[in-house]
Enzyme design. Structure first.
Site, PDB file in Angstrom:
ATOM      1  N   LYS A  26      13.976   8.479 -76.485  1.00 60.28           N
ATOM      2  CA  LYS A  26      15.101   7.865 -77.203  1.00 60.28           C
ATOM      3  C   LYS A  26      14.985   8.160 -78.697  1.00 60.28           C
ATOM      4  CE  LYS A  26      15.789   4.234 -73.782  1.00 60.28           C
ATOM      5  NZ  LYS A  26      15.541   2.866 -73.344  1.00 60.28           N
ATOM      6  N   GLN A  33      13.013  -2.881 -75.099  1.00 55.92           N
ATOM      7  CA  GLN A  33      12.662  -2.035 -73.960  1.00 55.92           C
ATOM      8  C   GLN A  33      12.115  -2.886 -72.813  1.00 55.92           C
ATOM      9  OE1 GLN A  33      13.197   1.382 -73.836  1.00 55.92           O
ATOM     10  NE2 GLN A  33      12.479   1.325 -71.720  1.00 55.92           N
ATOM     11  N   ASP A  93      22.286  -1.880 -75.797  1.00 55.62           N
ATOM     12  CA  ASP A  93      21.963  -1.627 -74.382  1.00 55.62           C
ATOM     13  C   ASP A  93      23.052  -2.208 -73.474  1.00 55.62           C
ATOM     14  OD1 ASP A  93      19.851  -0.070 -73.554  1.00 55.62           O
ATOM     15  OD2 ASP A  93      18.337  -1.648 -73.745  1.00 55.62           O
TER      16      ASP A  93
END
Ligand code: NAP
Length: 289
Positions: free
Chosen positions: A47, A91, A114
């Site tokens: 990422k 995460q 997200d």
């Protein structure tokens, strides 16, 4: 036919870069990692590297594995207030003593790139397009479907897996595209009976090579979301190596159109996260912050 996502993802990244340059401010993405779970480290590295190529500044916020839930929540609150961060992600998975639901709910929905916050999930469910961050993997799947001009309206779409981050939102998105949607899970009886009816089959179960050719209709479109790292024999007495495989047996490619693993959905997930970050930066600019 194979349904590749890599080239499409590169194109999206190129668009993000061009738009980010035109903004006059570099979009900034925060990535919160708690602990040292190895697969997360690989995903986060990817990422960060891809963000750089897309003209997005990514910053890592690393907390040790034994951090208390309140410390993670305090970092989330700090990032919510941080005027220099456009959007951030936490995460997953988190260490077991920390509730992912509590942490996700604490994120400001306007920074939730997200797309996991209940507010963004609710907007996806209601098909509200304004100021929503759609979860990256399902929106990447929809982009892949559009790219290959796969007919959705009226199609039988079958999803294997009902996670909050893939199975449920992709079911809703396909429903909004007028597909007739069936969602299967571990308690589903006679799974092949469902999968064999699918014109579009999305598999997100996390079970390597679980979908076999006799479970798939000839000519179907099969989107393989699964990513599991498995050990492979190197031969000649050499130590074992490992590789990432999907949920769909490669033999399915002989009768259906399959997205490969790697090189299918994975690159699109990262591209859509960066597109969401660009959107967050645009929203901030519009709000004059
Ligand atoms: P998850 O939370 O791991 O859940 C798996 C789902 O599969 C559950 O809903 C489970 O049913 C269902 N399932 C398990 N065994 C089954 C069986 N025998 N028959 C039917 N359904 C079964 O799901 P996830 O987080 O969506 O992850 C799924 C896979 O996608 C993993 O390999 C993950 O690494 C991968 N993934 C990839 C990307 C990417 O960008 N490529 C992104 C996200 C996830 P129950 O609900 O009944 O337990």
């Amino acid at each position: 036919m194979l349904l590749y996502g890599k080239e499409l993802a590169e194109r999206i990244i190129g668009h993000v870069k061009a738009e980010a340059e035109g903004l006059g401010i570099a979009p900034r993405l925060g990535i919160v990692v708690v602990g040292d779970y190895q697969p997360s480290q690989v995903y986060v590295k990817k990422k960060m590297e891809t963000a750089k190529r897309a003209g997005i500044e990514a910053e890592l916020f690393h907390l040790p594995h034994n951090s208390e839930e309140k410390e993670v929540l305090a970092l989330v609150q700090k990032l919510n207030r941080d005027g220099k961060i456009d959007g951030f992600i936490v995460q997953l998975p988190l260490p077991p003593h920390i509730s992912p639901d509590k942490v996700i709910e604490a994120i400001d929905p306007r920074k939730d790139v997200d797309g996991f916050h209940p507010s963004n999930m609710g907007k996806v469910l209601l098909n509200l397009k304004d100021e929503v961050f759609e979860p990256a993997t399902p929106s990447g799947i929809m982009r892949l479907i559009e790219h290959y001009k796969i007919p959705v309206s009226g199609a039988n779409a079958v999803i294997v897996g009902r996670s909050n981050i893939v199975g449920k939102p992709i079911a809703v998105m396909l429903l909004h595209g007028d597909a007739t949607v069936t969602v299967c899970h571990s308690k589903t009886r006679n799974l092949p009976e469902h999968t064999k009816r699918a014109d579009i089959l999305v598999v997100a179960a996390g079970k390597p090579f679980f979908i076999k050719p006799d479970m798939v209709k000839e000519g179907a479109y099969v989107i393989d979301v699964g990513t599991t790292r498995v050990e492979v024999e190197a031969g000649n007495g050499k130590p074992k190596t490992s590789k990432v495989v999907g949920d769909v047996d490669p033999k399915v490619q002989e009768k259906a159109n399959v997205s490969p693993v790697p090189g299918g959905v994975g690159p699109l997930t990262v591209a859509m996260l960066l597109q969401n970050t660009l959107k967050a930066a645009k929203m901030r600019k519009k709000a004059g912050k």
